[in-house]
Design a protein around this motif. Structure first.
Motif, mmCIF file in Angstrom:
data_model
loop_
_atom_site.group_PDB
_atom_site.id
_atom_site.type_symbol
_atom_site.label_atom_id
_atom_site.label_comp_id
_atom_site.label_asym_id
_atom_site.label_seq_id
_atom_site.Cartn_x
_atom_site.Cartn_y
_atom_site.Cartn_z
ATOM 1 N N SER A 6 22.160 39.534 53.798
ATOM 2 C CA SER A 6 23.134 40.249 52.980
ATOM 3 C C SER A 6 23.449 41.594 53.622
ATOM 4 O O SER A 6 22.589 42.244 54.201
ATOM 5 C CB SER A 6 22.566 40.462 51.580
ATOM 6 O OG SER A 6 23.442 41.248 50.822
ATOM 7 N N VAL A 8 24.168 44.216 52.070
ATOM 8 C CA VAL A 8 23.566 45.261 51.247
ATOM 9 C C VAL A 8 22.206 44.756 50.771
ATOM 10 O O VAL A 8 22.139 43.821 49.989
ATOM 11 C CB VAL A 8 24.470 45.596 50.034
ATOM 12 C CG1 VAL A 8 23.849 46.691 49.194
ATOM 13 C CG2 VAL A 8 25.863 45.971 50.482
ATOM 14 N N ARG A 11 20.801 43.823 46.765
ATOM 15 C CA ARG A 11 21.989 43.923 45.917
ATOM 16 C C ARG A 11 21.802 43.143 44.620
ATOM 17 O O ARG A 11 22.195 43.602 43.550
ATOM 18 C CB ARG A 11 23.222 43.418 46.656
ATOM 19 C CG ARG A 11 24.487 43.563 45.833
ATOM 20 C CD ARG A 11 25.732 43.274 46.663
ATOM 21 N NE ARG A 11 26.922 43.589 45.915
ATOM 22 C CZ ARG A 11 27.720 42.676 45.381
ATOM 23 N NH1 ARG A 11 27.452 41.401 45.517
ATOM 24 N NH2 ARG A 11 28.798 43.037 44.710
ATOM 25 N N ARG A 14 19.846 45.158 42.165
ATOM 26 C CA ARG A 14 20.633 46.275 41.633
ATOM 27 C C ARG A 14 21.673 45.786 40.633
ATOM 28 O O ARG A 14 21.916 46.436 39.613
ATOM 29 C CB ARG A 14 21.275 47.061 42.760
ATOM 30 C CG ARG A 14 20.238 47.845 43.563
ATOM 31 C CD ARG A 14 20.866 48.721 44.576
ATOM 32 N NE ARG A 14 21.869 47.928 45.300
ATOM 33 C CZ ARG A 14 22.712 48.407 46.178
ATOM 34 N NH1 ARG A 14 22.689 49.663 46.484
ATOM 35 N NH2 ARG A 14 23.575 47.629 46.789
ATOM 36 N N VAL A 15 22.306 44.658 40.921
ATOM 37 C CA VAL A 15 23.291 44.086 39.993
ATOM 38 C C VAL A 15 22.588 43.699 38.688
ATOM 39 O O VAL A 15 23.077 44.000 37.590
ATOM 40 C CB VAL A 15 24.011 42.881 40.616
ATOM 41 C CG1 VAL A 15 24.801 42.111 39.581
ATOM 42 C CG2 VAL A 15 24.926 43.343 41.746
#
Length: 124
Positions: A6, A8, A11, A14-15
């Motif tokens: 990925s 990021v 991620r 975090r989402v």
């Protein structure tokens, strides 16, 4: 062929964390379903493709089955509200699951206290 990393890191976590915070606020302020009482969002697990999110919740008061039914009935409304708040391409479909972890922890704590009390009586 190895999976592409990925762009990021973390991620998904975090989402999920952002969904958890936003859902807690939306349920407290926007949801008017009487079946849903004092709900605490404990965790959110998002699939790697962001298509589905499993939302684990606990209740302060109320019936867990009715609350699950009410939250799953409001899942479309909550998803739409999340879409307006989150800036991601795909907002996951929400699936609410009652989390019995706090109940189990209280039961285990009671068992441990009982065992400690009986042990101290045996030592006297």
């Amino acid at each position: 062929m190895p999976r592409k990393a990925s762009s990021v890191p973390n991620r998904g976590f975090r989402v999920a964390d952002q969904i958890q915070r936003d859902l807690a606020e939306l349920i407290a302020r926007e949801l008017k379903d009487p079946r849903v009482g004092m709900v605490t969002i404990n965790a959110v697990e998002v699939t790697p493709d962001y298509a589905h999110a499993k939302v684990f919740f606990s209740l302060l008061t109320g019936n867990p089955d009715e609350a699950t039914e009410g939250l799953n009935a409001a899942a479309g409304f909550l998803r739409n509200a999340l879409f307006k708040r989150l800036h991601i391409h795909t907002v996951p479909t929400l699936h609410f699951v009652f989390d019995r972890t706090t109940e189990r922890a209280a039961d285990m704590n009671a068992l441990i206290s009982k065992a400690v009390a009986s042990r101290s009586k045996n030592e006297d």
